[in-house]
Design an enzyme around this catalytic site. Structure first.
Site, PDB file in Angstrom:
ATOM      1  N   LYS A  78       0.897  -1.108  -0.083  1.00 14.30           N
ATOM      2  CA  LYS A  78       0.037  -0.066  -0.136  1.00 14.30           C
ATOM      3  C   LYS A  78       1.005   1.398  -0.234  1.00 14.30           C
ATOM      4  O   LYS A  78       0.520   2.391  -0.685  1.00 14.30           O
ATOM      5  CB  LYS A  78      -1.081  -0.100   1.338  1.00 14.30           C
ATOM      6  CG  LYS A  78      -2.153  -0.893   1.034  1.00 14.30           C
ATOM      7  CD  LYS A  78      -3.085  -1.161   2.260  1.00 14.30           C
ATOM      8  CE  LYS A  78      -3.933  -2.345   1.867  1.00 14.30           C
ATOM      9  NZ  LYS A  78      -4.639  -2.686   3.219  1.00 14.30           N
ATOM     10  N   LYS A  84      -6.485 -14.739 -11.873  1.00  7.03           N
ATOM     11  CA  LYS A  84      -7.853 -15.070 -11.108  1.00  7.03           C
ATOM     12  C   LYS A  84      -8.572 -13.782 -11.292  1.00  7.03           C
ATOM     13  O   LYS A  84      -8.248 -12.837 -11.728  1.00  7.03           O
ATOM     14  CB  LYS A  84      -7.706 -15.222  -9.540  1.00  7.03           C
ATOM     15  CG  LYS A  84      -6.826 -16.637  -9.256  1.00  7.03           C
ATOM     16  CD  LYS A  84      -6.908 -16.798  -7.716  1.00  7.03           C
ATOM     17  CE  LYS A  84      -6.559 -15.652  -6.817  1.00  7.03           C
ATOM     18  NZ  LYS A  84      -6.177 -15.743  -5.634  1.00  7.03           N
ATOM     19  N   LYS A 142     -11.065  -7.838  -8.445  1.00  8.51           N
ATOM     20  CA  LYS A 142     -11.978  -6.379  -8.358  1.00  8.51           C
ATOM     21  C   LYS A 142     -11.192  -5.331  -8.865  1.00  8.51           C
ATOM     22  O   LYS A 142     -11.608  -4.545  -9.266  1.00  8.51           O
ATOM     23  CB  LYS A 142     -12.209  -6.178  -6.708  1.00  8.51           C
ATOM     24  CG  LYS A 142     -13.264  -6.594  -6.034  1.00  8.51           C
ATOM     25  CD  LYS A 142     -13.439  -6.056  -4.841  1.00  8.51           C
ATOM     26  CE  LYS A 142     -14.177  -7.133  -3.834  1.00  8.51           C
ATOM     27  NZ  LYS A 142     -14.292  -6.747  -2.438  1.00  8.51           N
TER      28      LYS A 142
END
Ligand code: TRP
Length: 333
Positions: free
Chosen positions: A113, A195, A198
């Site tokens: 992050k 995969k 989002k």
């Protein structure tokens, strides 16, 4: 015998997709009869990225509606908003005194992050695993159903629980990631890369809120080629992926038919994708429709959240009273 305790938090940012369904929600639904389950919307955690205040309510409502639409029964589990349980931030504060800056800075999700958003390295982000620990320990949960990406956070929760117990006496059980064994399935993305997700390539991810035409369009764009030229040849990974999706939603007959035509080289990927698209529509549409109907019924969502918070606070209040006493915050008894 009392049931074992399970806690899991659901992120409130972004729409749920097929990977979330097979990776998380379907497992929550399976657990609801056998365990004492606390599932919550992690709305405090979402504040680390400063969402627009206007969006919070709809985000939380959507998560509740989607989870109930997938089969979570609010009468069987406590389904609540994290921010409705003031005992969670209280325990978080206590645990923060036992969490060290150095260990928090080393957490890979924190480092990611920092790399992605160097302008927003706030203390909430640094102590994200501490808040997660409070979410779990507040109910003295033994099991935490989470994906691989969260396992390190659960390891930290074990460390913080041990540290608390060591300093103040045994109070918390050590929580472990819940292992679904072979029920964990991969939900490959439609572009043949990794995969469903989002955040990456939204066109290759099927969301539970996608309408029928969007589902069809996305599936028809799935990566294929001109077909095998040798009998019984091995499938390239992107074709395996399409078959893997077929495995999740189609009938055995459909799967067998296309496997046979692959093996004898008569397969037509256009037909395969058309069938997959229809089976996906049949799978997703009822979930989407239930979620939409529930989202439109605000009083129903509020009732679910209120009742969930009541159940969760009952257990949280007990734990926080014990934690205060253990620490020595006990002035009037
Ligand atoms: N961090 C989790 C995620 O990103 C969500 C979460 C918050 C959670 N608190 C939790 C999961 C407690 C399990 C237990 O998916």
């Amino acid at each position: 015998m009392s049931k074992e305790i399970v806690v899991s938090g659901i992120r409130s940012t972004g729409y749920l997709h097929l990977g979330n369904y097979f990776g998380a929600m379907r497992n929550y639904v399976k657990m609801q009869d056998d365990y004492n389950c606390y599932f919550f919307v992690a709305d405090y955690h979402s504040l680390t990225t400063h969402p627009d205040p206007k969006d919070l309510r709809a985000n939380v409502y959507r998560v509740v509606a989607e989870n109930v639409a997938c089969g979570l029964d609010p009468n069987k589990v406590a389904l609540y908003a994290q921010s409705d349980i003031p005992e969670i931030p209280e325990l978080y504060l206590m645990l923060n005194m036992l969490a060290y800056k150095g260990e928090l800075e080393k957490v890979p999700t924190f480092k990611d992050k920092v790399r992605l958003n160097p302008d927003n390295v706030n203390a909430g982000l640094l102590t994200y695993p501490v808040l997660m620990t409070a979410d779990i320990l507040i109910h003295k949960a033994a099991h935490v159903p989470v994906g691989k990406d969260q396992e390190q956070h659960i390891e930290m929760a074990r460390n913080f629980a041990q540290r608390f117990n060591h300093r103040y006496g045994d109070l918390f059980p050590e929580p472990f990631p819940f292992n679904f064994g072979d029920t964990l399935v991969k939900v490959p993305s439609l572009d043949g890369n990794g995969k469903m997700s989002k955040s990456e390539n939204l066109n290759a991810t099927l969301f539970l809120a996608d309408d029928d035409d969007t589902i069809r369009k996305k599936v028809m764009k799935a990566k294929t080629d001109s077909g095998p030229t040798e009998m019984n040849s091995e499938m390239p990974e992107y074709i395996q992926n399409v078959f893997q999706l077929l495995n999740l939603v189609s009938s055995k007959e459909t799967i067998d038919t296309f496997t046979n035509t692959y093996n004898d080289c008569t397969i037509r990927y256009g037909d395969l994708k058309k069938q997959l698209a229809e089976d996906m529509v049949a799978f997703i549409a009822p979930i989407r429709e239930r979620a939409q109907a529930l989202q439109a019924d605000e009083s129903q969502i509020q009732k679910i959240l209120k009742e969930g918070a009541e159940k969760a606070r009952e257990s949280a209040a007990k734990t926080i009273a014990e934690a205060r006493k253990a620490i020595g915050i006990s002035y009037y008894g």
